[in-house]
Scaffold this motif. Structure first.
Motif, PDB file in Angstrom:
ATOM      1  N   SER A  51       0.843  -1.190   0.000  1.00 37.60           N
ATOM      2  CA  SER A  51       0.000   0.000   0.000  1.00 37.60           C
ATOM      3  C   SER A  51       0.879   1.242   0.000  1.00 37.60           C
ATOM      4  O   SER A  51       1.142   1.806   1.032  1.00 37.60           O
ATOM      5  CB  SER A  51      -0.935   0.001   1.207  1.00 37.60           C
ATOM      6  OG  SER A  51      -0.259  -0.491   2.331  1.00 37.60           O
ATOM      7  N   PRO A  52       1.359   1.611  -1.179  1.00 32.80           N
ATOM      8  CA  PRO A  52       2.252   2.754  -1.258  1.00 32.80           C
ATOM      9  C   PRO A  52       1.527   4.077  -0.951  1.00 32.80           C
ATOM     10  O   PRO A  52       2.135   5.133  -1.025  1.00 32.80           O
ATOM     11  CB  PRO A  52       2.768   2.721  -2.712  1.00 32.80           C
ATOM     12  CG  PRO A  52       1.795   1.887  -3.454  1.00 32.80           C
ATOM     13  CD  PRO A  52       1.054   1.047  -2.497  1.00 32.80           C
ATOM     14  N   ALA A  53       0.244   3.965  -0.603  1.00 33.51           N
ATOM     15  CA  ALA A  53      -0.506   5.098  -0.076  1.00 33.51           C
ATOM     16  C   ALA A  53      -0.593   6.291  -1.030  1.00 33.51           C
ATOM     17  O   ALA A  53       0.392   6.864  -1.447  1.00 33.51           O
ATOM     18  CB  ALA A  53       0.077   5.588   1.255  1.00 33.51           C
ATOM     19  N   ALA A  54      -1.818   6.609  -1.373  1.00 30.46           N
ATOM     20  CA  ALA A  54      -2.042   7.796  -2.185  1.00 30.46           C
ATOM     21  C   ALA A  54      -1.909   9.026  -1.300  1.00 30.46           C
ATOM     22  O   ALA A  54      -2.836   9.791  -1.106  1.00 30.46           O
ATOM     23  CB  ALA A  54      -3.414   7.738  -2.843  1.00 30.46           C
ATOM     24  N   ALA A  55      -0.743   9.156  -0.754  1.00 30.45           N
ATOM     25  CA  ALA A  55      -0.338  10.295   0.074  1.00 30.45           C
ATOM     26  C   ALA A  55      -1.299  10.620   1.220  1.00 30.45           C
ATOM     27  O   ALA A  55      -1.090  10.161   2.343  1.00 30.45           O
ATOM     28  CB  ALA A  55      -0.080  11.512  -0.793  1.00 30.45           C
ATOM     29  N   GLU A  56      -2.346  11.345   0.935  1.00 28.79           N
ATOM     30  CA  GLU A  56      -3.146  11.894   2.041  1.00 28.79           C
ATOM     31  C   GLU A  56      -4.190  10.920   2.582  1.00 28.79           C
ATOM     32  O   GLU A  56      -4.581  11.020   3.714  1.00 28.79           O
ATOM     33  CB  GLU A  56      -3.796  13.227   1.618  1.00 28.79           C
ATOM     34  CG  GLU A  56      -4.863  13.142   0.537  1.00 28.79           C
ATOM     35  CD  GLU A  56      -4.252  12.924  -0.846  1.00 28.79           C
ATOM     36  OE1 GLU A  56      -4.997  12.629  -1.781  1.00 28.79           O
ATOM     37  OE2 GLU A  56      -3.005  13.033  -0.990  1.00 28.79           O
ATOM     38  N   LYS A  57      -4.585   9.933   1.763  1.00 27.55           N
ATOM     39  CA  LYS A  57      -5.633   9.010   2.217  1.00 27.55           C
ATOM     40  C   LYS A  57      -5.136   8.083   3.326  1.00 27.55           C
ATOM     41  O   LYS A  57      -4.042   7.552   3.239  1.00 27.55           O
ATOM     42  CB  LYS A  57      -6.122   8.158   1.047  1.00 27.55           C
ATOM     43  CG  LYS A  57      -7.204   8.826   0.228  1.00 27.55           C
ATOM     44  CD  LYS A  57      -7.853   7.797  -0.681  1.00 27.55           C
ATOM     45  CE  LYS A  57      -8.865   8.463  -1.590  1.00 27.55           C
ATOM     46  NZ  LYS A  57      -9.493   7.508  -2.492  1.00 27.55           N
TER      47      LYS A  57
ATOM     48  N   PRO B 169      -3.097   2.423  14.627  1.00 34.12           N
ATOM     49  CA  PRO B 169      -2.916   3.873  14.785  1.00 34.12           C
ATOM     50  C   PRO B 169      -4.264   4.596  14.878  1.00 34.12           C
ATOM     51  O   PRO B 169      -5.250   4.152  14.289  1.00 34.12           O
ATOM     52  CB  PRO B 169      -2.174   4.285  13.507  1.00 34.12           C
ATOM     53  CG  PRO B 169      -1.660   3.033  12.913  1.00 34.12           C
ATOM     54  CD  PRO B 169      -2.491   1.909  13.399  1.00 34.12           C
ATOM     55  N   GLU B 170      -4.257   5.702  15.584  1.00 31.97           N
ATOM     56  CA  GLU B 170      -5.495   6.454  15.841  1.00 31.97           C
ATOM     57  C   GLU B 170      -6.238   6.822  14.553  1.00 31.97           C
ATOM     58  O   GLU B 170      -7.459   6.732  14.480  1.00 31.97           O
ATOM     59  CB  GLU B 170      -5.143   7.733  16.634  1.00 31.97           C
ATOM     60  CG  GLU B 170      -6.282   8.316  17.417  1.00 31.97           C
ATOM     61  CD  GLU B 170      -7.006   7.289  18.288  1.00 31.97           C
ATOM     62  OE1 GLU B 170      -8.233   7.245  18.207  1.00 31.97           O
ATOM     63  OE2 GLU B 170      -6.320   6.532  19.021  1.00 31.97           O
ATOM     64  N   ALA B 171      -5.473   7.200  13.515  1.00 32.77           N
ATOM     65  CA  ALA B 171      -6.097   7.649  12.265  1.00 32.77           C
ATOM     66  C   ALA B 171      -6.958   6.545  11.655  1.00 32.77           C
ATOM     67  O   ALA B 171      -8.012   6.821  11.072  1.00 32.77           O
ATOM     68  CB  ALA B 171      -5.019   8.083  11.278  1.00 32.77           C
ATOM     69  N   GLU B 172      -6.519   5.294  11.789  1.00 32.41           N
ATOM     70  CA  GLU B 172      -7.280   4.192  11.205  1.00 32.41           C
ATOM     71  C   GLU B 172      -8.637   4.038  11.877  1.00 32.41           C
ATOM     72  O   GLU B 172      -9.601   3.603  11.254  1.00 32.41           O
ATOM     73  CB  GLU B 172      -6.484   2.883  11.319  1.00 32.41           C
ATOM     74  CG  GLU B 172      -5.252   2.882  10.452  1.00 32.41           C
ATOM     75  CD  GLU B 172      -4.668   1.482  10.282  1.00 32.41           C
ATOM     76  OE1 GLU B 172      -5.311   0.503  10.703  1.00 32.41           O
ATOM     77  OE2 GLU B 172      -3.555   1.398   9.734  1.00 32.41           O
TER      78      GLU B 172
ATOM     79  N   ALA C  44     -14.472   3.929  11.971  1.00 33.25           N
ATOM     80  CA  ALA C  44     -15.746   4.455  12.460  1.00 33.25           C
ATOM     81  C   ALA C  44     -16.571   4.987  11.293  1.00 33.25           C
ATOM     82  O   ALA C  44     -17.791   4.764  11.221  1.00 33.25           O
ATOM     83  CB  ALA C  44     -15.503   5.547  13.491  1.00 33.25           C
ATOM     84  N   ALA C  45     -15.890   5.675  10.361  1.00 33.49           N
ATOM     85  CA  ALA C  45     -16.607   6.211   9.196  1.00 33.49           C
ATOM     86  C   ALA C  45     -17.217   5.085   8.379  1.00 33.49           C
ATOM     87  O   ALA C  45     -18.367   5.167   7.931  1.00 33.49           O
ATOM     88  CB  ALA C  45     -15.659   7.045   8.339  1.00 33.49           C
TER      89      ALA C  45
END
Lengths: 447, 296
Positions: free
Chosen positions: A22-28, A320-323, A328-329
């Protein structure tokens, strides 16, 4: 031993590759969701994930099928031990107690409150929510795909045999079976050794306990009592019917399981999950009339609500908290009435919230084929408020206990073992499983 | 002059050996130690306080009559499975080794089943030999329960042995054919000139000369029958250990206990017992059977 190593290794590898890839689309913010459904139902889960990803731009959910409920639980355990667990995992009914005692999850209520969502927890059907809730009634996980056992019958065959009633009681089922047999139907009713309809649902709707301590909800020291209830008479009745060839064993070992036996019109009656409603409708040839009803009860029984089956979604600790914001969303998204309706339409699982059900009912969803009849599942689940015997089954090692009973039924129906003696023996073996479970979690209490 | 190539330093050979050592440590010793630890403790599946319980897990295993049943089933399965695979492989290898016209494709064909995964073969045979819809359905129609692995434990055991033999005969075939090809042709020709038929030649010349290969296959196949991943896969796909524990082989029981029952401790104890049993069997084989084998 070799299997265990490979399995945990594969689980770890899976976790590693999916996380690594998951090279991650930066902000997502990306997070993982593991589920056990496979095949057609698994595709529908992927659709749900895609819908969520398209609906917003903040999070991205990565959904991976583990191909089976039990493997999902095993892989979740292996991943958790290796600290590679997904944010959300789908755990089946029988694994609920293992999850509750694991301390490896974030309670549903805490998660939603922390992330600023207000959920009307009373909106869940009591029969569904209570199964997954603590003794205090708080939900730890999110009910997701829920089902219950139903009674299906071939209306065309009934007509040919001159059966002009809907089988509401087992007396009527017997009468129908005799008429079908007399009319030349070789297999009036098909059954297998799955304990879910035969033992668990039967016990619930007849208000019979399976174990003490409210089927385990009030303590890990529960003991099985199912060898002293109406269940014994029920098995004896099945045995008598099987000996007269009115009820016929259909297992995959014999060549055909019960649902294919029904859809191929080999057999005319069957007890199985409401989740099979879609499959049965699709598999029976066009024009064959069939119907679905609540499970029959014995004459003179005050029917109780049936038990919910299926699985719920657990949010695992240690991410991690962000996940958690994303999780929740997502959970909030799939609980919206529109998504609830979509999910029930495409799968056959019942809506888990009252608003979801009401929305579908007012849309006329249940009025026409092929969805007609699915409302009986809700009726069956919410027939009465849940009681000690109908709330659910919260027993440790329940998958193993189920297997012990399935083996006992095999001995009874295939090898003519004595009903009472076999059930006594099985209860004893099941209790040994419960005691070991209690010892494994020594010092822990149910809350 | 000393012809042995010896390393002068200790670190260079260690470096060469390192990758292999790491692999062995990671995939063999580490799990083995974990199993050892689990077998003497009771640990919740998600981890946490593992309580030391001494031999309690073993006592539980040994006190269970169904465990001893599974030992018996495993023994029957491994013995019959081994003998069947070796016998079938031997007959096929002897036939192909005669190099009759048109025998070349069979050399390839007989190996094919070995390339199929055990669970897949099990699934296929479950359908082919199912009592109500498979090949035997017509026989059952005239003679009820002539073949019913869903009812009789013995039939079910035959079923899983058949699948095992079907798959692994290809494996023994490769080894036996290779062994046969190293039997001097002159011996066989001489016997033929003396008037020996193919069977007499096989019994008196070829099979005795195959003894080392046969012994090797005996050890390998017994181990495979006891702990092989295929053994689990075949049983899980065909009979699920049933009917009524009729095909409950030890590996099936261990995997069920560990992954369906989430009882890692009990399963680990069973694994250790199984490892011990295999060591004993292998010892017996080497001690008593290998004496009959002449390598030269």
């Amino acid at each position: 031993m070799r299997i265990s190593v490979t399995q945990s290794f594969i689980a770890g590898l899976l976790a590693a590759t999916t996380l690594g890839a998951s090279p991650a689309a930066a902000e997502k913010t990306k997070f993982e969701f593991w589920y056990g459904l496979s095949g057609d139902l698994g595709e529908r889960v992927q659709d749900a994930c895609k819908k969520f990803n398209d609906s917003q731009s903040e999070f991205e959910i990565v959904c991976t099928s583990q191909n089976g409920y039990d493997t999902t639980l095993q892989n979740t355990i292996a991943a958790y031990r290796a600290k590679k667990q997904p944010a959300i995992t789908q755990i089946y009914d029988a694994g609920t107690l293992d999850m509750m005692l694991s301390g490896a999850f974030v309670p549903a209520k805490t998660l939603m409150a922390d992330n600023g969502y207000t959920i009307d927890w009373n909106n869940y059907f009591g029969g569904i929510a209570n199964y997954y809730a603590t003794a205090g009634g708080e939900l730890n996980s999110f009910p997701f795909n829920s089902s219950t056992a139903m009674f299906y019958y071939n209306a065309d065959a009934f007509q040919k045999a001159g059966v002009d009633f809907k089988p509401d009681t087992w007396e009527q089922v017997e009468e129908a079976a005799r008429k079908l047999k007399a009319a030349g139907f070789e297999c009036p009713l098909a059954f297998n050794f799955d304990t879910w309809p035969l033992m668990e649902q039967f016990s619930a709707i007849h208000n019979q306990p399976i174990a003490t301590k409210a089927n385990g909800y009030n303590g890990l020291d529960a003991e099985l009592v199912v060898n002293k209830t109406k269940f014994v008479d029920h098995v004896k009745f099945f045995k008598k019917m099987a000996d007269e060839k009115l009820f016929v064993v259909k297992t995959k070992q014999l060549g055909m399981d019960t649902v294919p036996a029904f859809t191929s019109q080999t057999c005319q009656m069957v007890q199985t999950s409401i989740a099979d409603h879609g499959t049965i409708g699709k598999s029976l040839p066009e024009g064959v009339k069939w119907d679905v009803a609540m499970l029959p009860v014995w004459n003179g029984t005050e029917r109780q609500n049936s038990l919910v089956g299926g699985a719920s979604l657990w949010v695992l600790a240690g991410r991690p908290e962000a996940e958690y914001k994303g999780a929740a969303a997502f959970l909030n998204y799939i609980a919206t009435p529109e998504m609830a309706e979509w999910w029930s339409t495409v799968t056959g699982y019942i809506p888990v919230t009252k608003t979801g059900f009401d929305a579908m009912k007012s849309n006329g969803f249940y009025d026409k084929a092929p969805y007609k009849g699915r409302e009986f599942a809700i009726q069956s689940l919410s027939f009465t408020p849940t009681s000690e015997n109908t709330r659910g089954i919260r027993l440790g090692g329940f998958t193993q206990i189920r297997k012990e009973f399935a083996t006992a039924l095999e001995a009874i129906f295939m090898q003519n073992a004595d009903v009472q003696a076999e059930l006594d023996k099985t209860v004893e073996r099941g209790n040994a499983v419960l005691r070991r479970f209690e010892k494994t979690y020594a010092g822990q209490t149910l809350n | 002059m000393d012809k042995r190539a010896a390393f002068r330093s200790w670190w260079l050979p260690s470096l060469f050996a390192l990758p292999q050592i790491i692999l062995i440590l990671l995939f063999f010793y580490w799990p083995a130690v974990a199993v050892l630890r689990w077998a003497f403790t009771l640990e919740p599946p998600f981890g946490g306080a593992a309580e030391f319980v001494g031999l309690a897990n073993f006592r539980e295993v040994f006190a269970d009559p169904l465990y001893w049943n599974s030992v018996g089933v495993s023994l029957a399965f491994a013995l019959c499975g081994t003998l069947a695979t070796i016998f079938i492989g031997l007959v096929l290898a002897l036939a192909v080794d005669r190099q009759l016209p048109g025998s070349a494709p069979f050399r390839f064909l007989y190996i094919l089943p070995y390339a199929i995964a055990g669970p897949a073969a099990g699934m296929a045979f479950r359908f082919i030999l199912s009592p109500e819809r498979g090949l035997m359905a017509s026989v059952n129609a005239s003679f009820p329960d002539f073949w019913n692995p869903a009812k009789y434990g013995s039939h079910a055991l035959i079923l899983v042995i058949v699948v095992f033999a079907w798959k692994w005969a290809g494996y023994t075939f490769i080894f036996l054919l290779a062994g046969l090809q190293s039997v001097p042709r002159s011996l066989i020709e001489a016997a033929a000139m003396d008037g020996c038929g193919p069977i007499r030649r096989a019994v008196d010349i070829q099979i005795p000369m195959l003894a080392p290969t046969l012994f090797f296959l005996l050890v390998i196949m017994m181990t495979e029958g006891f702990v092989g991943a295929d053994t689990y896969g075949i049983v899980a796909r065909t009979t699920d250990g049933g009917p009524n524990h009729g095909t409950d082989v030890m590996v099936y029981r261990i995997v069920e206990e560990a992954f369906r029952g989430l009882n890692y401790s009990g399963a680990s104890a069973q694994s250790l017992v199984l490892i011990g049993l295999i060591m004993i069997f292998t010892f017996i084989q080497f001690r008593f059977i290998e004496r009959q084998v002449h390598y030269k």
